[in-house]
Write an enzyme that holds these catalytic residues in place. Structure first.
Site, PDB file in Angstrom:
ATOM      1  CG  HIS A  49      34.569  47.413  48.101  1.00  0.00           C
ATOM      2  ND1 HIS A  49      33.795  47.332  49.221  1.00  0.00           N
ATOM      3  CD2 HIS A  49      35.549  46.500  48.259  1.00  0.00           C
ATOM      4  CE1 HIS A  49      34.288  46.415  50.034  1.00  0.00           C
ATOM      5  NE2 HIS A  49      35.370  45.886  49.479  1.00  0.00           N
TER       6      HIS A  49
ATOM      7  CE1 TYR B  80      38.430  40.286  52.700  1.00  0.00           C
ATOM      8  CE2 TYR B  80      38.325  40.397  50.311  1.00  0.00           C
ATOM      9  CZ  TYR B  80      37.966  40.886  51.553  1.00  0.00           C
ATOM     10  OH  TYR B  80      37.144  41.976  51.638  1.00  0.00           O
TER      11      TYR B  80
ATOM     12  NE  ARG C  15      32.523  39.874  52.398  1.00  0.00           N
ATOM     13  CZ  ARG C  15      32.225  40.949  51.677  1.00  0.00           C
ATOM     14  NH1 ARG C  15      32.971  42.015  51.735  1.00  0.00           N
ATOM     15  NH2 ARG C  15      31.142  40.987  50.916  1.00  0.00           N
TER      16      ARG C  15
ATOM     17  CG  HIS D  34      33.896  41.924  47.443  1.00  0.00           C
ATOM     18  ND1 HIS D  34      34.447  40.987  48.290  1.00  0.00           N
ATOM     19  CD2 HIS D  34      34.290  43.129  47.922  1.00  0.00           C
ATOM     20  CE1 HIS D  34      35.145  41.594  49.229  1.00  0.00           C
ATOM     21  NE2 HIS D  34      35.075  42.900  49.037  1.00  0.00           N
TER      22      HIS D  34
ATOM     23  CE1 TYR E 251      39.776  45.383  48.974  1.00  0.00           C
ATOM     24  CE2 TYR E 251      39.797  43.434  50.375  1.00  0.00           C
ATOM     25  CZ  TYR E 251      39.132  44.281  49.510  1.00  0.00           C
ATOM     26  OH  TYR E 251      37.826  44.028  49.190  1.00  0.00           O
TER      27      TYR E 251
END
Lengths: 189, 240
Positions: free
Chosen positions: B160, B145, B155, B158, B106
């Protein structure tokens, strides 16, 4: 037989990186959006008494949430929701400060609605919050508090969690506690 | 007279307190929610106009990239509809999305995964659903990640989603997963949802019909917001 009912999409946590999507400029992602939505609620044309509402969200260990995102939804100065009266949307969004957890809205004092005392609606999301939390903030000096239909459902000590502290006539503090003795009342709206 | 929203079925949503997801332990209210009396207040909500959108807001491959450059990763279209529980389209819904880059990284000050940033990928996008409830965006496939939950927590890939309907009581943040990802069932954030059908509802399907040949794969993901009606909800037991 009614038509087949769908189920609401289940919620998932906003996670620690909610800022990327909801307040990218705050997250340092510049140049994609002109500004962060909901960052500025007031313009010169908005009618009403200017107030500042500030606070911090605390976890069950008393630690401030430094990664929360707070949204508010409120009536205009005349107590009307969603009218865009004098350019006021009634919606604000503020990320908690990444060091202190403090958040702040510069807005107008809402008027009382047709049912109940004036209030500001809050929605809180963060890492660890699996379903966004709704609550309301009321004003401490409001003579309508005792007749408010929501407040009258809540017993005394818990009711206080929904009432802001007056720091000055135009500054109100509304701390939100996710757990503990002073756990804020959260709403199923 | 506008009919009330159906009550939110809390048993379909993730548990607020789910210790396998460590962050929920001290961030979950312990007292029951108070059922608010019906009011117009939470039942109204902000309106977002198309004039807020820039031409690249729904193109994560290009909206942060230098001129002439593109984000790195498998090119992908994500599309679907915003519907209410009565299966009626929800037009005018603001959808905001965010995601990791193709390496699972991110763009955020508090993120330090080894995988490098992509200088041409910001990770945010937004759009407003059309009259028929449809939405669509271009992005790259996000990577899975690791995260500091258990000793070896990952995780699933995905995206959000933050969604506004027409009512502040419909406000929803959720995550979209990808069909066939074996990490979905291992993830404590996902497993806070107890019903496999509810997890399935957050799992996007590969949609070959919607692919752009020689360009991008496509995934289909519908978002369901609370609907209105006076008929009693088929209640599951209340719970948190």
């Amino acid at each position: 037989m009614a038509a087949k009912r769908l189920k609401e999409s289940p919620s998932q946590t906003a996670g620690p990186y909610v800022h990327i999507g909801c307040t990218p400029n705050f997250a340092g992602i510049k140049g994609v959006y002109d500004g962060d939505p909901g960052a500025k609620m007031l313009t010169d044309t908005v009618e009403g008494e200017r107030i500042t509402v500030t606070g911090t969200v605390f976890d069950g260990q008393g630690a401030p949430l430094t990664d929360a995102l707070i949204e508010i939804w409120q009536a205009d100065a005349l107590g009307r929701f969603g009218t865009m009266n004098s350019g006021f949307t009634g919606w604000g969004r503020c990320p908690a400060d990444q060091s202190t957890g403090a958040w702040r809205f510069d807005t107008v004092r809402p008027g009382a609605s047709s049912v109940g005392a004036a209030h500001i609606i809050f929605w809180i999301v963060a890492r660890g919050i699996n379903v966004g939390l709704h609550t309301r903030m009321y004003f401490p000096d409001d003579p309508l508090l005792d007749s408010d239909p929501l407040l009258s459902l809540i017993e005394g000590a818990r009711r206080e969690t929904l009432i802001a502290k007056e720091v000055s006539p135009t500054v109100f503090q509304f701390d939100i506690h996710l757990q503990g003795a002073g756990e804020t009342v959260f709403l199923d709206v | 007279m506008v009919e009330p929203l159906y009550p939110r079925d809390r048993s379909w949503h993730p548990a607020a307190h789910f210790p396998d997801y460590k962050s929920s332990i001290y961030r979950s209210p312990q007292k029951p929610l108070i059922k608010a009396p019906p009011s117009q207040n939470e039942d109204s909500g902000p309106v977002f106009g198309h004039d807020m959108l820039g031409p690249l807001d729904n193109d994560l491959i290009r909206n942060f990239a230098a001129p002439g450059e593109l984000a790195i990763g498998p090119r992908m279209i994500v599309h679907g509809r915003v519907l209410d529980e009565n299966a009626r389209p929800v037009p005018g819904a603001l959808i905001e999305i965010w995601q990791a880059n193709a390496g699972g990284r991110y763009r955020h000050a508090k993120e330090g995964y080894l995988a490098p940033l992509d200088p041409n990928f910001g990770g945010c996008g937004r759009m407003i659903s059309a009259d028929d409830g449809t939405y669509r965006f271009m992005t790259v496939q996000p990577g899975p990640y690791p995260w500091p939950n258990g000793p070896n927590s990952w995780r699933p890939a995905h995206i959000h989603f933050s969604v506004f309907g027409h009512s502040f009581a419909q406000r929803l943040i959720t995550q979209m997963y990808f069909e066939g990802d074996p990490l979905i069932q291992l993830c404590p954030i996902v497993r806070a949802i107890s019903d496999p059908m509810a997890i399935d509802q957050l799992t996007a399907r590969l949609d070959m019909e919607a692919t752009a040949p020689m360009d991008a794969l496509a995934y289909h993901f519908d978002i369901i917001l609370r609907g209105r009606g006076s008929t009693p909800f088929e209640n599951r037991p209340e719970g948190n």
